[in-house]
Scaffold this motif. Structure first.
Motif, PDB file in Angstrom:
ATOM      1  N   VAL A  50       0.857  -1.200   0.000  1.00 34.48           N
ATOM      2  CA  VAL A  50       0.000   0.000   0.000  1.00 34.48           C
ATOM      3  C   VAL A  50       0.883   1.235   0.000  1.00 34.48           C
ATOM      4  CG1 VAL A  50      -1.624   1.358   1.402  1.00 34.48           C
ATOM      5  CG2 VAL A  50      -1.930  -1.108   1.191  1.00 34.48           C
ATOM      6  N   LEU A  51       1.907   1.174   0.846  1.00 31.81           N
ATOM      7  CA  LEU A  51       2.808   2.316   0.965  1.00 31.81           C
ATOM      8  C   LEU A  51       3.644   2.524  -0.284  1.00 31.81           C
ATOM      9  CD1 LEU A  51       4.239   2.011   4.565  1.00 31.81           C
ATOM     10  CD2 LEU A  51       3.253   4.059   3.574  1.00 31.81           C
ATOM     11  N   MET A  52       4.072   1.439  -0.861  1.00 34.35           N
ATOM     12  CA  MET A  52       4.993   1.552  -1.982  1.00 34.35           C
ATOM     13  C   MET A  52       4.543   0.704  -3.170  1.00 34.35           C
ATOM     14  SD  MET A  52       8.713   2.021  -0.381  1.00 34.35           S
ATOM     15  CE  MET A  52       9.082   3.074  -1.748  1.00 34.35           C
ATOM     16  N   PRO A  53       3.583   1.218  -3.925  1.00 36.25           N
ATOM     17  CA  PRO A  53       3.184   0.490  -5.133  1.00 36.25           C
ATOM     18  C   PRO A  53       4.364   0.367  -6.098  1.00 36.25           C
ATOM     19  CG  PRO A  53       1.652   2.279  -4.647  1.00 36.25           C
ATOM     20  CD  PRO A  53       2.839   2.463  -3.761  1.00 36.25           C
ATOM     21  N   ALA A  54       4.223  -0.494  -7.071  1.00 34.79           N
ATOM     22  CA  ALA A  54       5.354  -0.841  -7.941  1.00 34.79           C
ATOM     23  C   ALA A  54       6.051   0.358  -8.573  1.00 34.79           C
ATOM     24  CB  ALA A  54       4.874  -1.803  -9.013  1.00 34.79           C
ATOM     25  N   ASP A 115      -4.126   9.837 -10.750  1.00 34.05           N
ATOM     26  CA  ASP A 115      -3.057   9.143 -10.010  1.00 34.05           C
ATOM     27  C   ASP A 115      -3.333   7.649  -9.803  1.00 34.05           C
ATOM     28  OD1 ASP A 115      -1.741  11.593  -9.717  1.00 34.05           O
ATOM     29  OD2 ASP A 115      -2.875  12.049  -7.877  1.00 34.05           O
ATOM     30  N   LEU A 116      -4.507   7.207 -10.242  1.00 33.77           N
ATOM     31  CA  LEU A 116      -4.899   5.807  -9.987  1.00 33.77           C
ATOM     32  C   LEU A 116      -3.877   4.821 -10.523  1.00 33.77           C
ATOM     33  CD1 LEU A 116      -8.751   5.856 -10.690  1.00 33.77           C
ATOM     34  CD2 LEU A 116      -7.636   5.358  -8.524  1.00 33.77           C
ATOM     35  N   LYS A 117      -3.444   5.042 -11.740  1.00 30.77           N
ATOM     36  CA  LYS A 117      -2.585   4.063 -12.404  1.00 30.77           C
ATOM     37  C   LYS A 117      -1.222   3.954 -11.706  1.00 30.77           C
ATOM     38  CE  LYS A 117      -2.035   2.026 -16.762  1.00 30.77           C
ATOM     39  NZ  LYS A 117      -2.678   1.912 -18.060  1.00 30.77           N
ATOM     40  N   ILE A 118      -0.608   5.111 -11.447  1.00 27.99           N
ATOM     41  CA  ILE A 118       0.725   5.066 -10.820  1.00 27.99           C
ATOM     42  C   ILE A 118       0.652   4.498  -9.396  1.00 27.99           C
ATOM     43  CG2 ILE A 118       0.738   7.428  -9.917  1.00 27.99           C
ATOM     44  CD1 ILE A 118       3.715   7.508 -10.818  1.00 27.99           C
ATOM     45  N   ALA A 119      -0.514   4.650  -8.769  1.00 24.92           N
ATOM     46  CA  ALA A 119      -0.689   4.096  -7.419  1.00 24.92           C
ATOM     47  C   ALA A 119      -0.983   2.590  -7.455  1.00 24.92           C
ATOM     48  CB  ALA A 119      -1.806   4.823  -6.691  1.00 24.92           C
ATOM     49  N   GLY A 120      -1.076   2.029  -8.661  1.00 26.43           N
ATOM     50  CA  GLY A 120      -1.197   0.568  -8.793  1.00 26.43           C
ATOM     51  C   GLY A 120      -2.614   0.051  -8.958  1.00 26.43           C
ATOM     52  N   ARG A 140     -11.368  -5.935  -6.647  1.00 28.08           N
ATOM     53  CA  ARG A 140     -11.937  -7.201  -7.136  1.00 28.08           C
ATOM     54  C   ARG A 140     -12.330  -8.118  -5.957  1.00 28.08           C
ATOM     55  NH1 ARG A 140     -14.439  -8.926 -11.124  1.00 28.08           N
ATOM     56  NH2 ARG A 140     -12.843  -8.688 -12.753  1.00 28.08           N
ATOM     57  N   MET A 141     -11.440  -8.185  -4.967  1.00 27.07           N
ATOM     58  CA  MET A 141     -11.694  -9.092  -3.847  1.00 27.07           C
ATOM     59  C   MET A 141     -12.899  -8.632  -3.030  1.00 27.07           C
ATOM     60  SD  MET A 141      -9.009 -10.244  -0.937  1.00 27.07           S
ATOM     61  CE  MET A 141      -7.708 -10.631  -2.080  1.00 27.07           C
ATOM     62  N   ALA A 142     -13.005  -7.318  -2.827  1.00 23.59           N
ATOM     63  CA  ALA A 142     -14.144  -6.777  -2.073  1.00 23.59           C
ATOM     64  C   ALA A 142     -15.439  -7.037  -2.835  1.00 23.59           C
ATOM     65  CB  ALA A 142     -13.948  -5.286  -1.848  1.00 23.59           C
ATOM     66  N   ALA A 143     -15.379  -6.831  -4.137  1.00 25.32           N
ATOM     67  CA  ALA A 143     -16.580  -7.035  -4.960  1.00 25.32           C
ATOM     68  C   ALA A 143     -17.027  -8.491  -4.909  1.00 25.32           C
ATOM     69  CB  ALA A 143     -16.299  -6.620  -6.404  1.00 25.32           C
ATOM     70  N   GLU A 168      -7.985  -4.062  -9.898  1.00 24.87           N
ATOM     71  CA  GLU A 168      -7.078  -5.046  -9.265  1.00 24.87           C
ATOM     72  C   GLU A 168      -5.750  -4.357  -9.031  1.00 24.87           C
ATOM     73  OE1 GLU A 168      -6.822  -8.498 -11.749  1.00 24.87           O
ATOM     74  OE2 GLU A 168      -8.840  -9.167 -11.253  1.00 24.87           O
ATOM     75  N   SER A 169      -5.141  -4.596  -7.900  1.00 23.76           N
ATOM     76  CA  SER A 169      -3.819  -4.019  -7.637  1.00 23.76           C
ATOM     77  C   SER A 169      -2.798  -5.093  -7.259  1.00 23.76           C
ATOM     78  CB  SER A 169      -3.920  -3.015  -6.480  1.00 23.76           C
ATOM     79  OG  SER A 169      -4.148  -3.705  -5.270  1.00 23.76           O
ATOM     80  N   GLY A 170      -3.312  -6.291  -6.978  1.00 21.51           N
ATOM     81  CA  GLY A 170      -2.412  -7.371  -6.546  1.00 21.51           C
ATOM     82  C   GLY A 170      -2.123  -7.302  -5.059  1.00 21.51           C
ATOM     83  N   ASN A 171      -2.722  -6.359  -4.374  1.00 24.03           N
ATOM     84  CA  ASN A 171      -2.511  -6.219  -2.936  1.00 24.03           C
ATOM     85  C   ASN A 171      -3.841  -6.414  -2.222  1.00 24.03           C
ATOM     86  OD1 ASN A 171      -2.357  -5.181  -0.339  1.00 24.03           O
ATOM     87  ND2 ASN A 171      -0.811  -3.684  -0.902  1.00 24.03           N
ATOM     88  N   PRO A 172      -3.938  -7.385  -1.325  1.00 27.92           N
ATOM     89  CA  PRO A 172      -5.227  -7.688  -0.711  1.00 27.92           C
ATOM     90  C   PRO A 172      -5.836  -6.534   0.077  1.00 27.92           C
ATOM     91  CG  PRO A 172      -3.466  -8.888   0.373  1.00 27.92           C
ATOM     92  CD  PRO A 172      -2.892  -8.276  -0.845  1.00 27.92           C
ATOM     93  N   ILE A 173      -4.975  -5.686   0.670  1.00 24.37           N
ATOM     94  CA  ILE A 173      -5.538  -4.558   1.431  1.00 24.37           C
ATOM     95  C   ILE A 173      -6.251  -3.603   0.469  1.00 24.37           C
ATOM     96  CG2 ILE A 173      -4.962  -2.512   2.811  1.00 24.37           C
ATOM     97  CD1 ILE A 173      -2.876  -4.157   4.237  1.00 24.37           C
ATOM     98  N   GLN A 174      -5.590  -3.342  -0.656  1.00 23.03           N
ATOM     99  CA  GLN A 174      -6.209  -2.446  -1.643  1.00 23.03           C
ATOM    100  C   GLN A 174      -7.369  -3.153  -2.362  1.00 23.03           C
ATOM    101  OE1 GLN A 174      -2.572  -1.530  -3.725  1.00 23.03           O
ATOM    102  NE2 GLN A 174      -2.432   0.491  -2.764  1.00 23.03           N
ATOM    103  N   ASP A 175      -7.156  -4.420  -2.722  1.00 23.56           N
ATOM    104  CA  ASP A 175      -8.202  -5.137  -3.466  1.00 23.56           C
ATOM    105  C   ASP A 175      -9.405  -5.462  -2.585  1.00 23.56           C
ATOM    106  OD1 ASP A 175      -6.659  -4.975  -5.657  1.00 23.56           O
ATOM    107  OD2 ASP A 175      -6.020  -7.078  -5.707  1.00 23.56           O
ATOM    108  N   GLY A 176      -9.195  -5.390  -1.288  1.00 27.01           N
ATOM    109  CA  GLY A 176     -10.313  -5.645  -0.381  1.00 27.01           C
ATOM    110  C   GLY A 176     -11.033  -4.354   0.017  1.00 27.01           C
TER     111      GLY A 176
END
Lengths: 372, 254
Positions: A50-54, A115-120, A140-143, A168-176
């Motif tokens: 969450v802190l450091m997206p790719a 900023d959505l894309k750069i934030a992952g 995706r996971m929350a949905a 989708e971000s690949g991170n469960p905290i964000q995807d949830g």
């Protein structure tokens, strides 16, 4: 030839129920270490992502806060960061937790649409939200967990928002969780129009660590610049607390398991006083008697470690069947946790076996032979 | 040459209140078969334990197979290589099979696993239970257990066998067989055999009989164990070379 190990195995199998109960006790301790370790590493990893997206090189947060969610970076500070030499892009993100109609604990992220894309956050269904609207995009996971799809409504706090996209971000905290326009989140939660953190993309030729240090100096230490996930502990003491809890529980497991193993081996030694006397009478050295007793304890420890590790993995699998857990944690099966589990298992057995083994070597053969 | 040489051996327990051995002198020659008799609690087993390196005297000199047992700090190696014990209650380890019990003393001797197993099989064959090698002690009869115990005592080919009432827990038929076996081993292997017994028929197999009372040793039998000629009474047989004690005058061998 009956080996020492085989002999030790035969001995501990003579009192199967007692041995199994001891193994059970120690393995619960090991399972606790494994479960907590894997969960802690998972939470840490997810928080780190969450802190450091790719695409982000530096993350700036407020210094001196106990938890990331309490960090506040002002709009003025963001603007100043954007002007520092070497900073290519810098944008703010507000992280919050809210109650929803589907979950009492739901992560929401506020940011500008561009900023959505750069934030992952990768839109995989529907579209981006429009800044200033009541639209949200949902992970995706929350949905999936809460059975929502594009076009549905979701209540965040007291307001109803429309789901316009799935990401989708690949991170469960964000995807949830869900992302909504930052101005809407400000209006709901933060009238001072602050950010939780500022994510910075650094120009290619710039030394990231050096730039982070420079940013900290510019703000007289009021902010912390993180250049890697490993530095998460600098700003989130919650992680430190979780890690400390894992170590404290490991220590408890060693002590409790050690006492359990010691009790079992001690009883077994006293029950076999006469047999130990016979072994000494037929020429066994103290060293060999010691090794035999210690081997018994180590066999118990190894069995408990194997069972405990498997049990821990099973518990994780069970925990991950709950949507809320899935939304927060992506288990990280770190080698370190398994190494700790094995070390604890061995320590427990060595600590538990040493004293009874020493006692066994002290039996005088003649006294032991008289023992009934 | 003496295999067992003891002079003025004393052993006291409970701060000197119990005097288990009271100045015992003992000489047993290489390859000799000696029976030690005496009432319960007279110190026979204590003496056997001293000779076998299980315990140390408080005072005196004790040399067994050229090894000064009082000066030797750790007697583990002595017990493993020099003496073989046969106890009244066989003292086999209950979780181990017959062959595993025989192999137990061999742990301290550097040998390959296969040679240890081979040796144990030979010994079990020698004591006549080669068909019960995989039996646990609980699955063996009393006589068979004692045979395993004898095989275990022979595991490291010790020059001295010490037997503490080896037939005490057996019926007369099994007792006879066990004694026949021990006698045969003594004859064929040339070992020194010191046996504790209450049974005159067992003692009569020995070359020499010693009698112990109140922690003191005598080579004269008490009056009750002798006939009118001074020979030992037992099952119609006589034990040559023993003399009747006078009531209080026990001739201690010096």
């Amino acid at each position: 030839m009956i080996g020492l190990l085989k002999f030790a195995l035969k001995n501990i199998l003579r009192r199967r129920t007692r041995t199994l109960l001891t193994i059970g006790g120690i393995s619960i301790g090991i399972a606790t270490i494994v479960t907590l370790g894997i969960l802690a590493a998972g939470i840490q990893h997810s928080m780190g992502r969450v802190l450091m997206p790719a695409g982000v090189d530096l993350t700036i947060t407020e210094a001196g806060v106990g938890d990331l969610i309490m960090s506040r970076i002002t709009t003025k500070q963001l603007q100043k960061i954007q002007t520092i030499e070497g900073v290519e892009t810098a944008f703010g993100q507000l992280v919050s937790v809210t109650r929803t109609d589907i979950s009492p604990f739901f992560m929401i992220f506020g940011m500008h649409r561009q900023d959505l894309k750069i934030a992952g956050f990768e839109i995989v269904e529907g579209r981006d939200f429009a800044d200033g609207s009541n639209e949200v995009i949902m992970g995706r996971m929350a949905a999936t967990n809460f059975n929502k799809e594009v076009g549905d409504n979701i209540v965040l706090g007291i307001r109803t928002h429309k789901i316009v996209g799935i990401y989708e971000s690949g991170n469960p905290i964000q995807d949830g969780g869900a992302v909504l326009p930052i101005d809407v989140l400000w209006a709901n939660n933060n009238e001072a129009r602050e950010f939780t953190m500022v994510l910075v993309d650094v120009a290619d030729v710039v030394d990231v660590g050096g730039l982070g240090q420079k940013i900290e100096e510019v703000f007289d230490g009021e902010v912390i610049a993180l250049s890697s996930i490993a530095e998460l502990g600098k700003i989130d003491q919650g992680m430190e607390i979780i890690n400390f809890a894992v170590y404290a529980i490991s220590l408890l497991a060693v002590v409790i398991g050690g006492i359990g193993a010691m009790n079992t081996i001690m009883m077994s030694v006293f029950e076999r006083t006469r047999e130990i006397g016979i072994l000494r009478a037929v020429g066994w050295s103290r060293k060999r008697v010691f090794a035999m007793i210690l081997n018994e304890s180590i066999i118990i420890g190894i069995c408990a470690t194997v069972i405990g590790v498997l049990l821990g993995i099973l518990v994780i699998a069970f925990i991950m069947t709950f949507p809320t857990a899935k939304a927060l944690i992506q288990p990280v099966y770190s080698e370190v946790i398994f190494v700790i589990a094995v070390i604890v298992g061995i320590l427990v057995s060595v600590i538990g076996g040493t004293y009874p083994a020493i006692r066994a070597t002290k039996f005088a053969p003649t006294e032991a032979l008289r023992y009934e | 040459m003496n295999d067992i040489y003891a002079r003025n051996i004393h052993k006291h327990y409970d701060n000197g209140r119990i005097r288990a051995l009271n100045g015992v002198n003992l000489d047993i020659a290489n390859g000799e078969f000696v029976a030690l008799m005496g009432p319960s609690g007279c110190g026979k087993s204590t003496l056997l334990h001293m000779v076998g390196g299980l315990d140390k005297p408080d005072l005196g000199k004790l040399v067994v197979a050229d090894q000064d047992l009082i000066k030797t700090r750790d007697l583990t190696s002595f017990r493993a290589r020099t003496v073989g014990f046969v106890f009244q209650l066989h003292n086999l380890l209950p979780s181990l099979t017959a062959i595993e019990n025989v192999m137990i003393p061999m742990h301290e001797i550097r040998q390959s696993e296969s040679s240890r197993r081979k040796r144990a099989l030979e010994l079990l064959d020698k004591v006549g239970i080669s068909k019960r090698v995989s039996g646990l002690p609980s699955q063996l009869s009393g006589g068979e257990r004692q045979r395993v115990a004898i095989a275990r005592a022979l595991a490291n080919s010790p020059p001295i066998i010490l037997a503490d009432e080896p037939t005490g827990n057996l019926d007369s038929k099994n007792g006879e067989q066990i004694m026949a076996l021990l006698t045969q081993i003594w004859k064929t292997d040339g070992t020194t055999l010191l046996i504790i017994t209450h049974d005159m028929s067992v003692a009569q197999r020995a070359q020499r009989m010693l009698y112990m009372r109140d922690g003191e040793l005598s080579n004269n039998l008490p009056h009750s164990l002798c006939d009118d000629t001074g020979s030992a009474i037992s099952f119609g047989g006589c034990f040559p070379g023993t003399k009747r004690d006078s009531e209080r005058d026990i001739e201690v061998r010096s």
